[in-house]
Design a protein around this motif. Sequence first.
Motif, PDB file in Angstrom:
ATOM      1  N   LEU A 121       4.756  11.420  -3.881  1.00 44.10           N
ATOM      2  CA  LEU A 121       5.668  12.550  -3.743  1.00 44.10           C
ATOM      3  C   LEU A 121       6.919  12.143  -4.501  1.00 44.10           C
ATOM      4  CD1 LEU A 121       5.349  13.369   0.065  1.00 44.10           C
ATOM      5  CD2 LEU A 121       4.428  14.702  -1.837  1.00 44.10           C
ATOM      6  N   MET A 133      -1.135   8.009  -5.007  1.00 44.01           N
ATOM      7  CA  MET A 133      -0.532   9.343  -5.038  1.00 44.01           C
ATOM      8  C   MET A 133       0.971   9.169  -4.847  1.00 44.01           C
ATOM      9  SD  MET A 133      -3.308  11.604  -2.964  1.00 44.01           S
ATOM     10  CE  MET A 133      -2.520  13.154  -3.422  1.00 44.01           C
ATOM     11  N   ARG A 145      -4.149   3.080   7.251  1.00 40.76           N
ATOM     12  CA  ARG A 145      -5.315   2.347   7.737  1.00 40.76           C
ATOM     13  C   ARG A 145      -4.842   1.237   8.677  1.00 40.76           C
ATOM     14  NH1 ARG A 145      -6.279   4.141   2.027  1.00 40.76           N
ATOM     15  NH2 ARG A 145      -8.509   4.121   1.647  1.00 40.76           N
ATOM     16  N   TYR A 173       7.821   8.342  -3.381  1.00 39.81           N
ATOM     17  CA  TYR A 173       7.105   7.705  -2.283  1.00 39.81           C
ATOM     18  C   TYR A 173       5.647   7.655  -2.727  1.00 39.81           C
ATOM     19  CZ  TYR A 173       4.270   7.699   1.974  1.00 39.81           C
ATOM     20  OH  TYR A 173       3.306   7.429   2.915  1.00 39.81           O
ATOM     21  N   LEU A 222      -6.532   4.516  -7.058  1.00 42.69           N
ATOM     22  CA  LEU A 222      -5.769   5.766  -7.101  1.00 42.69           C
ATOM     23  C   LEU A 222      -4.556   5.694  -6.182  1.00 42.69           C
ATOM     24  CD1 LEU A 222      -5.453   8.802  -7.863  1.00 42.69           C
ATOM     25  CD2 LEU A 222      -6.876   9.328  -5.874  1.00 42.69           C
ATOM     26  N   THR A 244      -6.417   9.604   3.629  1.00 42.17           N
ATOM     27  CA  THR A 244      -5.111   9.136   3.144  1.00 42.17           C
ATOM     28  C   THR A 244      -4.521  10.116   2.147  1.00 42.17           C
ATOM     29  OG1 THR A 244      -5.942   6.891   3.405  1.00 42.17           O
ATOM     30  CG2 THR A 244      -3.905   7.150   2.179  1.00 42.17           C
ATOM     31  N   LYS A 270       0.841  -1.201   0.000  1.00 48.04           N
ATOM     32  CA  LYS A 270       0.000   0.000   0.000  1.00 48.04           C
ATOM     33  C   LYS A 270       0.875   1.250   0.000  1.00 48.04           C
ATOM     34  CE  LYS A 270      -3.710  -2.538   0.593  1.00 48.04           C
ATOM     35  NZ  LYS A 270      -4.468  -2.950  -0.588  1.00 48.04           N
ATOM     36  N   ARG A 271       2.106   1.111   0.362  1.00 51.45           N
ATOM     37  CA  ARG A 271       3.097   2.168   0.257  1.00 51.45           C
ATOM     38  C   ARG A 271       4.286   1.576  -0.493  1.00 51.45           C
ATOM     39  NH1 ARG A 271      -0.782   3.589   2.337  1.00 51.45           N
ATOM     40  NH2 ARG A 271      -1.166   4.931   4.137  1.00 51.45           N
ATOM     41  N   TRP A 320       1.715   6.204  -2.305  1.00 47.90           N
ATOM     42  CA  TRP A 320       0.778   5.628  -1.347  1.00 47.90           C
ATOM     43  C   TRP A 320      -0.574   5.444  -1.998  1.00 47.90           C
ATOM     44  CZ3 TRP A 320       2.148  10.737  -1.338  1.00 47.90           C
ATOM     45  CH2 TRP A 320       1.139  11.692  -1.299  1.00 47.90           C
ATOM     46  N   GLU A 321      -1.227   4.392  -1.588  1.00 46.52           N
ATOM     47  CA  GLU A 321      -2.526   4.065  -2.168  1.00 46.52           C
ATOM     48  C   GLU A 321      -3.607   4.827  -1.426  1.00 46.52           C
ATOM     49  OE1 GLU A 321      -3.616  -0.178  -3.102  1.00 46.52           O
ATOM     50  OE2 GLU A 321      -5.278   0.287  -1.753  1.00 46.52           O
ATOM     51  N   ALA A 322      -4.321   5.686  -2.152  1.00 46.23           N
ATOM     52  CA  ALA A 322      -5.456   6.384  -1.542  1.00 46.23           C
ATOM     53  C   ALA A 322      -6.652   5.447  -1.483  1.00 46.23           C
ATOM     54  CB  ALA A 322      -5.801   7.639  -2.329  1.00 46.23           C
ATOM     55  N   PHE A 323      -6.911   4.774  -2.590  1.00 47.59           N
ATOM     56  CA  PHE A 323      -7.820   3.629  -2.620  1.00 47.59           C
ATOM     57  C   PHE A 323      -7.355   2.754  -3.768  1.00 47.59           C
ATOM     58  CE2 PHE A 323      -9.950   6.126  -5.813  1.00 47.59           C
ATOM     59  CZ  PHE A 323     -10.660   5.245  -6.604  1.00 47.59           C
TER      60      PHE A 323
END
Lengths: 374, 545
Positions: free
Chosen positions: A315, A313, B339, A303, A311, B330, A249-250, A305-308
Amino acid sequence: MRAAKAGNLQTYEPGRLEKLLLYIEREDPQRKIAPWNGFYLDYGYTDKPLGSGIGFSGGYRHDLFERRARVVFETGATWRRYSLVRADFSLPSLARDHLELGVEATDRHNPEEDFYGLGSTSLQGNRVSFLFDRREVQGRAVVKLIDGLRIGGRMAWLGTDVGGGSDSRYPSIEQVFTDADAPGLDEQPNYSYGDLFAEFDRRDEPGNARAGGYYGVLWRRYRDLDLGRYNFGTIEADLQHFFPIFDKKRVFAVRGRVFSTDADDGQVVPFYFRPTLGGNDTLRSVRDFRFRDTNVLAINAEYRWEAFSGLDMALFADLGKVAPRFADLDSTDLERAYGIGLRFNTYKAVLLRLDVSLVGGESPRYFIKFDKAF
Amino acid sequence: MRTRRVLAAVAVTFALATGARTAGPKFFGDDPIPRDPETQDASRAQPIDSSEQFDFIENSFLKAGDRTAPHAVNVNTLDEVPDSSWFTNRAGTPDWTLADTVKGPDSENGPAEGAWTVVAAKTEGITPGMTIRDATGAKYFLKFDPPSNPEMASGAEVIATKFFHAFGYHVPENYVATLRRESLGIAAGTTIADEDRRPRRMEARDIDAILEKAARRPDGTYRVLASRELPGRPLGHFRYYGTRPDDANDIYPHEHRRELRGMLVFAAWLNHDDSRSINTLDTLITQDNRAILRHHLIDFGSTLGSGSTRAQSTRAGNEFLWESRPTLITMLTLGFYVRPWVKVRYPDYPAVGRFEANYFMPQSWKPEYPNPAFVNARPEDLFWAARIASTFTDDAVRGIVATARFSDPRAADYVAETLIHRRHKVLEAWLNATNPIDNARLDGTGRFTFENAAVRAGVSSPAERYVIEWSRFDNATSTHHRLGGEMTVTEPHAQAPAALLTDAEFVSARVRAFHPDRPAWSQAVVVYFQRTGAQWRLIGLERNP
């Protein structure tokens, strides 16, 4: 109640949205437009240059000899009048799928490539456009050794033409630069080249990697067939690694690329074959092709990361440098870009990417792409 | 007969259906009905195609179905689900044995040894597979385990199949079997879809291409999940809301069916996050010389710790595919908000995947996206299902897990222990979410006894007291005539007032339970008894009336 319903049975009738989605799932219109076998139309074309604008391709492709061979005829064009004509014949599954042999002929018309001058001190205001046409016939052999490991080589004949650019927003190259500033501007020979490459792909999903890595090296040698001025070699390394945390997820994604050219004694590398730095997948604080020289270093770190699940995002930080000597590709005077991105994706692919560089270079600068950063 | 009354009421609206409860006789001569009278011929039903994407969109964003959540409409007067083309009462019924649970729907031992003939296959898609006929001519769909997780998907599917069968649902016969490449042949004329979905002649290398993506044993064989073809003609998936317009027997909106609402409990227990329309199948069968649709649950590959083609995602069971709030948080915190379920640790058993019980919270468990029947589930629906779940002993759980034939005994132990732990949490959550009294009896002497399902299951201490109100019940007008005041007892038994029983044909007892930690127990359960000679028989039960 049941008896009453029995007298009024109806066929299920889906609504408009459902009908549309059913049609897409059942008929797969994209596959109908761009079938694996047959005449096709597609968005973009093979190795469409950056900055060439929206383009489409069409042609004919088909498996032959019980899927032991394949032929492709492709034409493509963009609204900026870039174009491609290409033919490819391959034997993709020789030696029990361990060997591929192929030949390819291409004719590319790139009428408005960008050039700002050579070196790290080139000026944004010196932007010009130039025409770069190339015709190429290439043979290739690729060996697939183990899962993810491919090595291969190519032999090719290559004809080039450089001329005035057609981008009306900017001067044409000959109005600003001379052959001394841009070696190869006045005359272009035909070339032959040979190369060897090796790549080891251990990404979990090549279209949207969250773990593993990709490590590729390409060595190529160009020979000037006509003028005896442009004999040189190139070496290109592309190293990517993806560090997952929290069930992917990251992700920390890093990429390092080095592109180095090396002219023979008394020879020079023509400006149009020199590597560039800048743009959506190298240095996002400047435009595509902003810097050009004989050596390029580009480092990207993201870096993500999964927002959902649809999607991600990111940096990002980009560092890069062009230099006349390989030894100068050090950590001093690095160009930088820092920014943030949105990536609409599936598990397997990035569908739409919006990256905005906020700090560094000529920020702010944004990129909308239908592909991954790396 | 309540079911009969609801049949009529459904024709108008659910509001009317609710209102209809107070009009006319409450009980009829055949109550409580054990079987839903699906009397209509369904032979005119046509296949319905479903869009997986539409199912996601309409359930995630369009709020499909009626969300008013009235009482379940297909229960009988005992608040139980009659047998039907949807459901068959099994676990917890008097004749159901441990052996029945472990055997599940199996009618044999899977595909017969010998030559298997491939009659269809697909190489594309998330889960490639093939269809074979065994030496006896029986047809099976073969699915494979991913190379990263040998035994995982097949094991999960066999286990979940056994459970869902015992719960009462119609499911396929799913077997763990061994495929030998040399035993596979291709039936003449078999085609496979090419890259453009056009049929072409299937070749041996197509089989090899499928097997390349499958987990292979050291001896060169493949462990497969062999799913026997369901009897009847497939007519598409059912939805978890509405009814089929071409099936006269399908009159209860699916989101108000007790067995579909209560399925939330079973799905949470087994982590069946893929409990959605696409994993169901209606087939047209002949039963009692009549064509009817039978409604099946299929494809349990994404249960327990399996995500079919990889270990289950950590999101599974914890968050819908799309949820705005955690997504925004998030996004806005640049990912520094993590989460909590992302941090859950799982033991490293490839055959298990990601399955655990410590973090598992039944009340907040979620499928891939909202399921209208689950959304409408009321405490009594969940209690109904939890009561069935409570009948699964530890031995039953272990017996089912053994049928998955995991080669690593530690994996089998882990799955069984995790299921037992999760069962405890499920029962604690949902047996206590309403008044848990059940098994009420009134004998000829007026001794009234009942049980407490939560206490019986070991998920609560006993109630401090029970408060009972007795009534004589006039069935013709559905009215209660209360007799005496409240009766308070500390044990689950009481003596009915003698005056109540004299000359009454129907009596009712309104029972509430009180426990300092279980506020939901104070909701009422009303039980109805009908005189049968010198005895009384339980004819009705209303939980949360």
